[in-house]
Design an enzyme around this catalytic site. Structure first.
Site, PDB file in Angstrom:
ATOM      1  N   ASN A 135      17.321  37.468  56.446  1.00 37.53           N
ATOM      2  CA  ASN A 135      17.073  37.066  57.830  1.00 37.53           C
ATOM      3  C   ASN A 135      17.395  35.587  57.980  1.00 37.53           C
ATOM      4  O   ASN A 135      17.179  34.805  57.058  1.00 37.53           O
ATOM      5  CB  ASN A 135      15.588  37.296  58.162  1.00 37.53           C
ATOM      6  N   GLY A 154      24.712  36.966  69.536  1.00 33.97           N
ATOM      7  CA  GLY A 154      25.508  37.278  68.352  1.00 33.97           C
ATOM      8  C   GLY A 154      26.350  36.133  67.817  1.00 33.97           C
ATOM      9  O   GLY A 154      27.370  36.374  67.164  1.00 33.97           O
ATOM     10  N   MET A 205      15.481  41.377  67.005  1.00 31.55           N
ATOM     11  CA  MET A 205      14.136  41.151  67.538  1.00 31.55           C
ATOM     12  C   MET A 205      13.215  42.374  67.420  1.00 31.55           C
ATOM     13  O   MET A 205      12.128  42.370  67.985  1.00 31.55           O
ATOM     14  CB  MET A 205      14.219  40.688  68.993  1.00 31.55           C
ATOM     15  N   HIS A 234      16.254  32.332  60.120  1.00 31.51           N
ATOM     16  CA  HIS A 234      15.162  31.866  60.978  1.00 31.51           C
ATOM     17  C   HIS A 234      15.465  30.429  61.409  1.00 31.51           C
ATOM     18  O   HIS A 234      15.828  29.594  60.570  1.00 31.51           O
ATOM     19  CB  HIS A 234      13.824  31.912  60.235  1.00 31.51           C
ATOM     20  N   ILE A 252      10.870  44.595  64.860  1.00 30.05           N
ATOM     21  CA  ILE A 252      10.244  44.459  63.539  1.00 30.05           C
ATOM     22  C   ILE A 252      10.750  45.559  62.607  1.00 30.05           C
ATOM     23  O   ILE A 252      10.815  46.734  62.985  1.00 30.05           O
ATOM     24  CB  ILE A 252       8.702  44.562  63.665  1.00 30.05           C
TER      25      ILE A 252
HETATM   26  C1  GAR Z   1      19.149  32.526  66.231  1.00 30.84           C
HETATM   27  O1  GAR Z   1      18.784  31.203  66.506  1.00 30.84           O
HETATM   28  C2  GAR Z   1      18.287  33.097  65.123  1.00 30.84           C
HETATM   29  O2  GAR Z   1      17.960  32.161  64.144  1.00 30.84           O
HETATM   30  C3  GAR Z   1      17.076  33.510  65.907  1.00 30.84           C
HETATM   31  O3  GAR Z   1      17.586  34.068  67.100  1.00 30.84           O
HETATM   32  C4  GAR Z   1      18.822  33.444  67.416  1.00 30.84           C
HETATM   33  C5  GAR Z   1      19.882  34.514  67.620  1.00 30.84           C
HETATM   34  O4  GAR Z   1      21.072  33.961  68.094  1.00 30.84           O
HETATM   35  N1  GAR Z   1      16.266  34.433  65.161  1.00 30.84           N
HETATM   36  C6  GAR Z   1      14.942  34.423  65.199  1.00 30.84           C
HETATM   37  O5  GAR Z   1      14.297  33.687  65.913  1.00 30.84           O
HETATM   38  C7  GAR Z   1      14.262  35.433  64.287  1.00 30.84           C
HETATM   39  N2  GAR Z   1      12.902  35.062  64.055  1.00 30.84           N
HETATM   40  P1  GAR Z   1      22.460  34.770  68.001  1.00 30.84           P
HETATM   41  O6  GAR Z   1      22.236  36.154  68.624  1.00 30.84           O
HETATM   42  O7  GAR Z   1      23.405  33.933  68.838  1.00 30.84           O
HETATM   43  O8  GAR Z   1      22.864  34.848  66.559  1.00 30.84           O
END
Ligand code: GAR
Length: 214
Positions: free
Chosen positions: A108, A12, A91, A110, A93
């Site tokens: 979103n 998060g 995570m 990415h 879909i």
């Molecule tokens: C982040 O790096 C985000 O960009 C990625 O997961 C991580 C979550 O970190 N998202 C994806 O890969 C989606 N395809 P967080 O929980 O610390 O924000």
């Protein structure tokens, strides 16, 4: 003032960037009204609670049918009168049913420069592993609208980040978060809430680019 739901699955840190941006006034035209987690043990839930934001946990495996999961998600979004959904490391879909109801209202973040290192299987550390495997010299982050194509919706903001020779997936992930994700996501949320993003022919047009802060 728009009601925002942030959907999370992990640490998060992007949620935290949004909470901080709201606290400092960088996000002025929206309020984080709900945090939904796909995991009971996501640390993001603690961040939301500390900030006094209502939380809910919605497990995909808690529903036999996709339609039942979709109905539960849509009911929550309706209950909290959500006008913007932010996927911040979410995570699970999002189905076409939900996407259709919130067309160009789901964004979103990415951790790569789309269209590189995106699509099915490219999430979290896997994205950075693939970038290092390819030997790219820059990577970065993208904030985009969510449509029915995985990581294929209209791009809102992007920022490039240097890849260093000794990077591991973890060090690259951290640099991309610090230099790109945590800046782009709050900025995109405020632009959306202020009505400054227009979608035309699958592309976005951003008004007021003069206020760049990154
Ligand atoms: C982040 O790096 C985000 O960009 C990625 O997961 C991580 C979550 O970190 N998202 C994806 O890969 C989606 N395809 P967080 O929980 O610390 O924000």
């Amino acid at each position: 003032m728009l009601n925002i739901a942030v959907l999370v699955s992990g640490g998060g840190t992007n949620l935290q960037a949004l909470i901080d941006a709201q606290a400092t006034g960088q996000i002025q035209n929206g309020a984080i009204s709900l945090v939904i987690s796909s995991r009971t043990d996501a640390f993001a839930l603690e961040r939301a609670k500390k900030a006094g934001i209502p939380t809910r946990v919605l497990l995909r495996k808690g529903f036999a049918e996709q339609a039942d999961y979709d109905a539960a998600l849509l009911a929550l979004l309706k209950e909290f009168q959500i006008q913007l959904v932010v996927l911040a490391g979410f995570m699970t879909i999002i189905s076409e049913t939900v996407i259709r109801q919130y067309e160009n209202q789901i964004i979103n973040v990415h951790p790569a420069l789309i269209p590189s290192f995106c699509g099915p299987g490219f999430y979290g550390l896997h994205v950075h592993e693939a970038a290092l495997e390819k030997g790219v010299k820059v990577s970065g982050a993208t904030v985009h609208f969510v449509n029915e194509v995985c990581d294929g919706g209209p791009i809102i903001l992007q920022k490039a980040v240097e890849v260093l020779p000794d990077d591991t997936p973890e060090t690259l992930q951290r640099r991309i978060m610090e230099q790109a994700e945590w800046k782009l996501l709050p900025r995109a949320v405020e632009l959306f809430c202020a009505g400054k993003i227009v979608v035309e022919n699958g592309r976005t047009r951003i008004w007021e680019r003069t206020e760049r802060t990154w």
